[in-house]
Design a protein around this motif. Structure first.
Motif, PDB file in Angstrom:
ATOM      1  N   UNK A   1       0.959  -0.945   0.309  1.00 54.03           N
ATOM      2  CA  UNK A   1       0.150  -0.241  -0.080  1.00 54.03           C
ATOM      3  C   UNK A   1       0.926   1.263   0.019  1.00 54.03           C
ATOM      4  N   UNK A   2       2.296   1.059   0.022  1.00 60.89           N
ATOM      5  CA  UNK A   2       3.262   1.932   0.114  1.00 60.89           C
ATOM      6  C   UNK A   2       4.006   1.812  -0.167  1.00 60.89           C
ATOM      7  N   UNK A   3       4.508   1.456  -2.086  1.00 58.84           N
ATOM      8  CA  UNK A   3       5.127   1.072  -2.059  1.00 58.84           C
ATOM      9  C   UNK A   3       6.477   1.639  -2.474  1.00 58.84           C
ATOM     10  N   UNK A   4       7.087   2.108  -1.511  1.00 57.85           N
ATOM     11  CA  UNK A   4       8.282   3.134  -1.749  1.00 57.85           C
ATOM     12  C   UNK A   4       9.436   2.779  -0.027  1.00 57.85           C
TER      13      UNK A   4
ATOM     14  N   UNK B   1      11.460  -5.170  -9.718  1.00 55.70           N
ATOM     15  CA  UNK B   1      10.870  -4.559 -10.291  1.00 55.70           C
ATOM     16  C   UNK B   1      10.878  -2.906  -9.493  1.00 55.70           C
ATOM     17  N   UNK B   2      11.470  -1.600  -9.528  1.00 57.00           N
ATOM     18  CA  UNK B   2      10.757  -0.276  -9.078  1.00 57.00           C
ATOM     19  C   UNK B   2      11.806   0.510  -9.562  1.00 57.00           C
TER      20      UNK B   2
ATOM     21  N   UNK C   1      13.622   5.070  -3.253  1.00 61.84           N
ATOM     22  CA  UNK C   1      12.486   3.803  -4.327  1.00 61.84           C
ATOM     23  C   UNK C   1      11.309   4.057  -4.307  1.00 61.84           C
ATOM     24  N   UNK C   2      10.459   4.031  -5.460  1.00 60.06           N
ATOM     25  CA  UNK C   2       9.247   4.115  -5.645  1.00 60.06           C
ATOM     26  C   UNK C   2       8.788   3.144  -6.741  1.00 60.06           C
ATOM     27  N   UNK C   3       7.325   2.900  -6.594  1.00 57.48           N
ATOM     28  CA  UNK C   3       6.592   1.514  -7.544  1.00 57.48           C
ATOM     29  C   UNK C   3       7.435   0.121  -7.320  1.00 57.48           C
ATOM     30  N   UNK C   4       8.171   0.261  -6.209  1.00 59.95           N
ATOM     31  CA  UNK C   4       8.417  -1.160  -5.786  1.00 59.95           C
ATOM     32  C   UNK C   4       7.386  -2.045  -5.934  1.00 59.95           C
ATOM     33  N   UNK C   5       7.912  -3.475  -6.651  1.00 60.51           N
ATOM     34  CA  UNK C   5       6.901  -3.948  -7.409  1.00 60.51           C
ATOM     35  C   UNK C   5       6.561  -5.075  -6.264  1.00 60.51           C
ATOM     36  N   UNK C   6       5.373  -6.300  -6.675  1.00 59.60           N
ATOM     37  CA  UNK C   6       4.887  -7.022  -5.406  1.00 59.60           C
ATOM     38  C   UNK C   6       5.849  -8.023  -5.151  1.00 59.60           C
ATOM     39  N   UNK C   7       6.409  -8.540  -3.745  1.00 54.25           N
ATOM     40  CA  UNK C   7       7.271  -9.639  -4.032  1.00 54.25           C
ATOM     41  C   UNK C   7       9.076  -9.509  -3.213  1.00 54.25           C
TER      42      UNK C   7
END
Length: 218
Positions: A157-160, A181-182, A194-200
């Motif tokens: 929910x806060x992929x940073x 991915x990030x 880092x922003x838009x860090x991928x799930x996993x």
């Protein structure tokens, strides 16, 4: 009565000094040699004929020390000077330091070089004539050891995230994404966001390099 006028006769005494001198005629590489005895003439007017003393020699091959090199401190250098057909070549240190394996070999190895510039001279000698040239070996230091920091876990929910690598004093650090991915906001900052860090699981690498000569650390 006959009168006589007295005439004063001045006798000029010339002094000669015999000197043995050797003379080189012509310009290199075509010398003509003459060894003989010459007279230096001096008189009361201080007229003087000077003959310059020369030395007979056959010019050797022109020295070519090779191209300058840049190496890592963990390596040794292999020289690339010309092999003389006339004369004998030898290496010597002009500045810096290095252990010359074979000073008479144009392709000798040189080890234990100091950081920075090390200047070596390749001299080709034939009798009393010498031709010289220099080559510079620049030695770079290895970069700092890379430390990417500790692993982190964030919520989707806060992929940073904020990275926490070491800040190198020798070399430049660069972030890259190995897997996942990030978006790396500041690739050369050890504490980049880092922003838009991928799930996993997402793996990032912190690489420190120093000019590309020495191997980077990761």
């Amino acid at each position: 009565m006959t009168s006589f006028k007295r005439k004063r006769i001045f006798v000029i005494i010339l002094f000669f000094s015999l000197v043995n001198q050797n003379i080189l005629f012509g310009s290199p590489p075509n010398y003509s040699y003459l060894g003989s005895s010459f007279f230096n003439l001096q008189n009361f007017l201080f007229f003087k004929t000077n003959i310059t003393k020369g030395i007979l020699c056959t010019p050797p091959d022109i020295s070519v020390a090779g191209a300058n090199q840049t190496i890592c401190v963990t390596s040794s250098a292999t020289m690339a000077a010309n092999t003389p057909t006339l004369g004998t070549g030898s290496w010597s240190i002009i500045s810096g330091f290095g252990i010359i394996t074979n000073s008479l070999s144009p392709t000798t190895d040189i080890s234990s070089l100091t950081l920075g510039d090390n200047v070596f001279e390749w001299a080709i000698t034939d009798g009393t004539c010498t031709s010289v040239s220099n080559v510079t070996i620049t030695v770079n230091d290895v970069p700092d050891i890379s430390n990417a920091g500790t692993n982190q876990t964030v919520c989707i929910s806060s992929p940073n995230a904020t990275l926490a690598a070491n800040n190198p004093t020798l070399g430049i650090g660069t972030w890259s994404v190995i897997s996942g991915g990030a978006t790396i906001v500041s690739p050369n900052s050890p504490t980049s966001d880092l922003t838009a860090v991928a799930l996993g699981t997402n793996v990032l690498q912190w690489t420190i390099s120093n000019g590309g000569i020495c191997p980077p650390t990761v």
